[in-house]
Scaffold this motif. Structure first.
Motif, PDB file in Angstrom:
ATOM      1  N   PHE A  24       2.526 -14.985   1.042  1.00  0.00           N
ATOM      2  CA  PHE A  24       2.060 -13.601   0.967  1.00  0.00           C
ATOM      3  C   PHE A  24       1.435 -13.184   2.297  1.00  0.00           C
ATOM      4  N   LEU A  25       1.856 -12.028   2.804  1.00  0.00           N
ATOM      5  CA  LEU A  25       1.310 -11.483   4.044  1.00  0.00           C
ATOM      6  C   LEU A  25       0.786 -10.080   3.804  1.00  0.00           C
ATOM      7  N   TYR A  26      -0.228  -9.694   4.602  1.00  0.00           N
ATOM      8  CA  TYR A  26      -0.702  -8.311   4.548  1.00  0.00           C
ATOM      9  C   TYR A  26      -0.975  -7.833   5.966  1.00  0.00           C
ATOM     10  N   ASP A  27      -0.983  -6.520   6.130  1.00  0.00           N
ATOM     11  CA  ASP A  27      -1.268  -5.920   7.448  1.00  0.00           C
ATOM     12  C   ASP A  27      -2.112  -4.680   7.197  1.00  0.00           C
ATOM     13  N   ASP A  28      -3.410  -4.874   7.006  1.00  0.00           N
ATOM     14  CA  ASP A  28      -4.299  -3.817   6.552  1.00  0.00           C
ATOM     15  C   ASP A  28      -5.671  -4.075   7.159  1.00  0.00           C
ATOM     16  N   GLU A  84     -12.061  -4.520   2.885  1.00  0.00           N
ATOM     17  CA  GLU A  84     -11.889  -5.149   1.576  1.00  0.00           C
ATOM     18  C   GLU A  84     -10.487  -5.722   1.388  1.00  0.00           C
ATOM     19  N   ALA A  85      -9.611  -5.542   2.375  1.00  0.00           N
ATOM     20  CA  ALA A  85      -8.216  -5.938   2.234  1.00  0.00           C
ATOM     21  C   ALA A  85      -8.033  -7.412   1.871  1.00  0.00           C
ATOM     22  N   PRO A  86      -8.695  -8.371   2.569  1.00  0.00           N
ATOM     23  CA  PRO A  86      -8.459  -9.786   2.230  1.00  0.00           C
ATOM     24  C   PRO A  86      -8.729 -10.096   0.756  1.00  0.00           C
ATOM     25  N   ALA A  87      -9.824  -9.570   0.222  1.00  0.00           N
ATOM     26  CA  ALA A  87     -10.171  -9.855  -1.170  1.00  0.00           C
ATOM     27  C   ALA A  87      -9.201  -9.169  -2.131  1.00  0.00           C
ATOM     28  N   SER A 105      -2.223 -14.412   3.929  1.00  0.00           N
ATOM     29  CA  SER A 105      -2.519 -14.386   5.371  1.00  0.00           C
ATOM     30  C   SER A 105      -2.281 -12.998   5.930  1.00  0.00           C
ATOM     31  N   SER A 106      -3.103 -12.656   6.924  1.00  0.00           N
ATOM     32  CA  SER A 106      -2.794 -11.427   7.657  1.00  0.00           C
ATOM     33  C   SER A 106      -1.578 -11.708   8.524  1.00  0.00           C
ATOM     34  N   LEU A 107      -0.868 -10.655   8.866  1.00  0.00           N
ATOM     35  CA  LEU A 107       0.323 -10.809   9.700  1.00  0.00           C
ATOM     36  C   LEU A 107      -0.040 -11.444  11.047  1.00  0.00           C
ATOM     37  N   ALA A 108      -1.161 -11.035  11.620  1.00  0.00           N
ATOM     38  CA  ALA A 108      -1.596 -11.570  12.919  1.00  0.00           C
ATOM     39  C   ALA A 108      -1.910 -13.062  12.813  1.00  0.00           C
ATOM     40  N   ALA A 109      -2.592 -13.455  11.732  1.00  0.00           N
ATOM     41  CA  ALA A 109      -2.943 -14.873  11.560  1.00  0.00           C
ATOM     42  C   ALA A 109      -1.684 -15.711  11.358  1.00  0.00           C
ATOM     43  N   PHE A 110      -0.711 -15.180  10.627  1.00  0.00           N
ATOM     44  CA  PHE A 110       0.546 -15.887  10.409  1.00  0.00           C
ATOM     45  C   PHE A 110       1.268 -16.109  11.744  1.00  0.00           C
ATOM     46  N   GLU A 111       1.282 -15.067  12.581  1.00  0.00           N
ATOM     47  CA  GLU A 111       1.955 -15.187  13.882  1.00  0.00           C
ATOM     48  C   GLU A 111       1.264 -16.247  14.745  1.00  0.00           C
ATOM     49  N   ALA A 140      10.005  -8.649  -0.826  1.00  0.00           N
ATOM     50  CA  ALA A 140       9.512  -7.480  -1.557  1.00  0.00           C
ATOM     51  C   ALA A 140       8.210  -6.999  -0.932  1.00  0.00           C
ATOM     52  N   GLY A 141       7.858  -5.748  -1.237  1.00  0.00           N
ATOM     53  CA  GLY A 141       6.602  -5.188  -0.756  1.00  0.00           C
ATOM     54  C   GLY A 141       6.817  -4.186   0.356  1.00  0.00           C
ATOM     55  N   ASP A 142       5.912  -4.179   1.316  1.00  0.00           N
ATOM     56  CA  ASP A 142       5.922  -3.212   2.412  1.00  0.00           C
ATOM     57  C   ASP A 142       7.011  -3.581   3.432  1.00  0.00           C
TER      58      ASP A 142
END
Length: 906
Positions: free
Chosen positions: A674-678, A682-685, A725-731, A753-755
């Motif tokens: 799972f990745l996020y870019d936000d 509060e995004a991580p939680a 993970s955030s996208l930056a941390a994954f990279e 799936a997703g964004d």
């Protein structure tokens, strides 16, 4: 109908009722001409009623006079071609609503004046009488001279809030008195006639039951005493009065009584028996009165059979398909055509027949305002009816009427006829439980020329004499015996695996033995039974899947749908609509996801077993299906997250492994991260909670089973890493900290799936990481080391060849592809494309990175191994192993290619 004849016929010259009504007062003709100029609404009814009251009539008399004018206007409009059937039945139904509502309001005021308001003992709220319209009134399809079927109920027991000289009553007594007054107000015959005849026979316990029932009484009745035929009646129940909140509570009680979560084919038997009773009564009446003509309602091919045809599909499917819960026969038939359940042309013909029969019925009633459906005995009266229909004679009318009724009867028989087996040799349920059962079964199997007679006979006898089967009712046992007979006919044609097939089928029968709806489905649709047997013969996995999800039997009924290529856009749209319909009800959403997934999975399985899709194409289809389910879960789960700050999450699911490589099989786990870019604080939680709930929704076992098992071990830092993970941390991790095996895994990773913007950024990172320049010798050593670790963890001690783990097997080939990508992607960016192992091998050969002939042969090896693996898994085997001699030649290419790349001399 012959329009030329209609135009030449004045309506009031054909109806004795209308002529008598006009003759009674000369001023009625101008009023009739004025009112019949246009169709009428409830506002018109109210105005006519008020005019009568203003002229001095009390409410009961005014209502009856209004009724006569409404009916006279309809007769004139209908017979002069100004109104069609829809207007007639809708106007009569709306007028019935108006009559009930108007009288109830007046009578309620009178009762409250005398006794006070009825108050619920628990809520303390004022209670109201809910009048349910049943039958044709409920469906807005009332006849011009029909009675109205009503049921009276109220929410809570309690007492009236009496004061002064008011006499306190219990709520039950209050509403019972109110109900009696309402019936009298509507149906008592006076010098002005009546408003409607009232029939209360459909209430719980019929004529012997209380006139009015509380919700609690109705609920108890449904649970304990409600009969099958009453489900048919309650399909059309429609509240004419009452508070919306009370009506909503009542609807939720009615729904589980009428509809089933599963596809209820057992209802065919119930409606068939009900129809037999109706037909028997009609035949008795015809025998007593041989001079009577055709009964257009209850006769063979009559109106009731069309209604049964529509409603049987409502009762079968309505629990799962909301669009089939319409109370109108005509609307239901149109829906059956729209959804492809019945052929569109057949439905058009049924509607033509239904409309014609209803028009004939109305003209029979126009004669004397009588509730009749039978052609009169007198030829003169028959001729009048024929002329009202636009035909010069009874013979001319019958030339159209009789073929319509024959057509309806044929369609009715196609669904409701008794299913019989005409085979000379049959197993009898009564002989399968006695001491000579085994010999009887062996004899029967000999007549069918079975190969494994004794073993098969032992298996059947053992199952039949089990406590579970012997505890079933006699009728259910007979159904099961019939299904076993039919299955044996199909199995006898097999040359191999007869014992395995009958064993799987008997296991299935035992599983569904108490679900008579499933037994009925297989009995009513022999082609579905044959397909079940063929699927079980072909695949143990398919048999077990059907055991777990017998609700999927419905998918076998329509050959054309079963073999359709999935329309992914339509499937995804329907899935999202179904999930939105259950928003706020997580349990229902979980079941909806599983039911949609299993249904389409089962269709693909059927196509697979019949050889309609290749292993590669099937894997693509299964992967696409998984992508859609993952997307649906992400979006649905996000809506359950409190304090979410965005309408759509900036969150993506990345697929690895088989899903990532689009090589998914039926029971594969999903390897995802799972990745996020936000940037929200509060995004991580929030996204961690989203990921946790995503896994829960996917893996929870419900009554509909499981969706997918989820493996998130490939996330950065593995089990010790964050779930999201955030996208930056994954990279950063991939560029600086990831192990080589994680880069190997990345070769088969893709956005799932997703964004989509996160998906695009992930793909950029992926290609960048895979295109890094690597030191050849070190890369080769690490790949060899990783392969050795995997082989050591999966030692094959059998004499068979392990398709995945042995030398030259699938994992060797996958490692070869991953090595070639990591080695050469910096020079050949096209190798980073997620093309699949076969296409990538061939591309490496074309680029000259490996011998092209060897590349093509190894690609073919991988294809063959996958096919072997797929077929073995279909038989329910966990380990994919075959005799070594079968693959000695097949794996030569992959062994040679491995040696050329990784052996010291290579």
């Amino acid at each position: 109908m012959n329009a030329n004849h209609i135009q030449s016929l004045e309506g009031y010259q054909s109806s004795r009722f209308l002529n008598r009504w006009l003759a009674a007062k000369s001023e009625r003709l101008p009023s009739l001409i004025e009112q019949s100029a246009l169709s009428m609404t409830k506002q018109d009814f109210a105005q006519i009623l008020q005019n009568e009251i203003d002229s001095g009539a009390i409410l009961n008399a005014a209502m009856r006079r209004t009724r006569n004018l409404v009916m006279a206007s309809l007769i004139k409009r209908d017979l002069e071609g100004q109104a069609e059937l829809h207007e007639v039945v809708t106007t009569v139904s709306e007028f019935a609503d108006f009559v009930v509502q108007t009288h109830l309001q007046s009578l309620m005021e009178e009762m409250v004046t005398n006794h006070g308001d009825p108050i619920g003992e628990e809520s303390g709220e004022k209670q109201e009488l809910i009048v349910l319209g049943m039958g044709k009134l409920g469906g807005f399809e009332l006849n011009v001279s029909s009675d109205i079927d009503l049921i009276f109920c109220y929410n809570e027991d309690g007492e009236t809030k009496a004061s002064g000289e008011q006499r306190q009553l219990s709520n039950h007594e209050f509403f019972s008195r109110l109900g009696k007054k309402l019936i009298a107000a509507i149906s008592e015959i006076t010098e002005d006639g009546f408003s409607f005849r009232v029939d209360m026979a459909l209430r719980p316990n019929g004529a012997s039951g209380p006139l009015v029932a509380s919700f609690g009484m109705i609920e108890d009745y449904f649970l304990v005493q409600g009969r099958e035929w009453e489900r048919y009646a309650w399909v059309k129940a429609r509240a004419l009065t009452g508070k919306p909140s009370d009506i909503n509570v009542l609807d939720k009680m009615i729904f589980p009584f009428v509809y089933r979560r599963y596809l209820d084919y057992g209802v065919i038997d119930s409606l068939r028996n009900m129809h037999h009773q109706i037909r028997a009564e009609v035949i008795r009446q015809e025998t007593r009165h041989p001079d009577r003509g055709i009964n257009v309602k209850l006769g063979r091919g009559g109106i009731r059979e069309v209604e049964f045809l529509a409603q049987v599909f409502q009762l079968i499917r309505g629990g799962r398909e909301a669009h089939l819960r319409d109370r109108s026969t005509r609307a239901t038939l149109l829906c059956l055509a729209e959804k492809g359940i019945l052929d569109g042309l057949l439905v058009d013909q049924l509607l033509q027949a239904y409309n014609f029969l209803r028009n004939v019925e109305h003209r029979l009633q126009y004669l004397d305002d009588a509730q009749t459906h039978i052609f009169p005995a007198k030829l003169d009266d028959q001729t009048i009816v024929a002329r009202m229909m636009g035909y010069p004679s009874v013979e001319a009318l019958n030339q159209v009427l009789v073929p319509y009724m024959q057509f309806v009867a044929e369609q009715f028989d196609a669904i409701f006829k008794e299913k019989s087996d005409n085979e000379e040799h049959q197993l009898d349920a009564s002989t399968m439980s006695d001491q000579e059962a085994h010999e009887n079964i062996v004899s029967h199997l000999q007549s069918l020329q079975f190969h494994d007679m004794k073993d098969v006979a032992t298996r059947i006898a053992t199952t039949w004499q089990s406590t579970k089967i012997q505890a079933l009712s006699e009728s259910t046992q007979q159904k099961m015996a019939g299904l076993i007979n039919a299955a044996l006919l199909t199995i006898a044609k097999q040359k191999e695996a007869q014992l395995e097939t009958i064993s799987r089928f008997l296991d299935f029968l035992e599983q569904i033995a108490r679900r008579t709806a499933y037994l009925s489905l297989l009995t009513e649709f022999p082609h579905a039974l044959e397909r079940v047997v063929r699927m079980m013969a072909a695949s143990d996995w398919a048999a077990k899947f059907l055991n777990r999800h017998p609700i999927l039997l419905d998918e076998l009924l329509d050959e054309s749908v079963l073999h359709q290529v999935p329309d992914w856009i339509e499937f995804e749209s329907e899935l999202m609509q179904a999930l939105q319909a259950h928003e706020g009800d997580i349990e229902s959403q979980l079941d909806t996801l599983r039911e949609y997934h299993h249904a389409l999975l089962f269709r693909l399985l059927a196509q697979d077993l019949e050889g309609r899709v290749s292993v590669e194409h099937l894997a693509d289809l299964l992967s696409k299906l998984a992508d859609i389910m993952v997307e649906a879960v992400v979006q649905s789960v996000w809506k359950t997250i409190p304090n979410r700050h965005l309408e759509r999450p900036q969150f993506a699911v990345i697929a690895y492994g088989k899903l990532g490589g689009k090589e998914l099989s039926y029971a594969s786990d999903l390897d995802v991260i799972f990745l996020y870019d936000d940037e929200d604080q509060e995004a991580p939680a929030l996204y961690a909670k989203l990921a946790q709930r995503f896994i829960t929704w996917m893996t929870t076992h419900t009554s509909s089973g499981i969706l997918f098992d989820i493996d998130i071990a490939l996330r950065p830092d593995g089990a010790s890493g964050l779930m999201v993970s955030s996208l930056a941390a994954f990279e950063r991790y991939q560029e600086k900290s990831a192990w080589l095996w994680e880069h190997q895994a990345l070769t088969r990773a893709r956005f799932c799936a997703g964004d989509h913007s996160i998906g695009e950024k992930f793909e950029q990172i992926r290609r960048q990481v895979l295109s890094q320049i690597r030191e050849p010798q070190k890369l080769r050593e690490e790949v060899i080391h990783m392969r050795k670790r995997m082989r050591d963890a999966n030692v094959n001690r059998s004499k068979l060849f392990d398709l995945k783990h042995d030398e030259g097997g699938m994992i060797d080939i996958e490692f070869i592809v991953q090595y070639l990508i990591l080695m050469h992607a910096n020079k050949y960016p096209e190798l980073t494309g997620n093309l699949g192992n076969i296409a990538l091998l061939k591309r490496c050969g074309q680029l000259g990175l490996i011998d092209e002939k060897l590349a093509n042969e190894t690609a073919n090896t991988y294809r063959v191994l996958r096919k072997y693996q797929h077929n073995i898994r279909l038989q329910g085997e966990e380990k994919a192993r075959v005799a070594k001699e079968k693959l000695a030649d097949v794996c030569m290419a992959s062994l040679q290619l491995w040696s050329s790349l990784f052996s010291p001399e290579g």
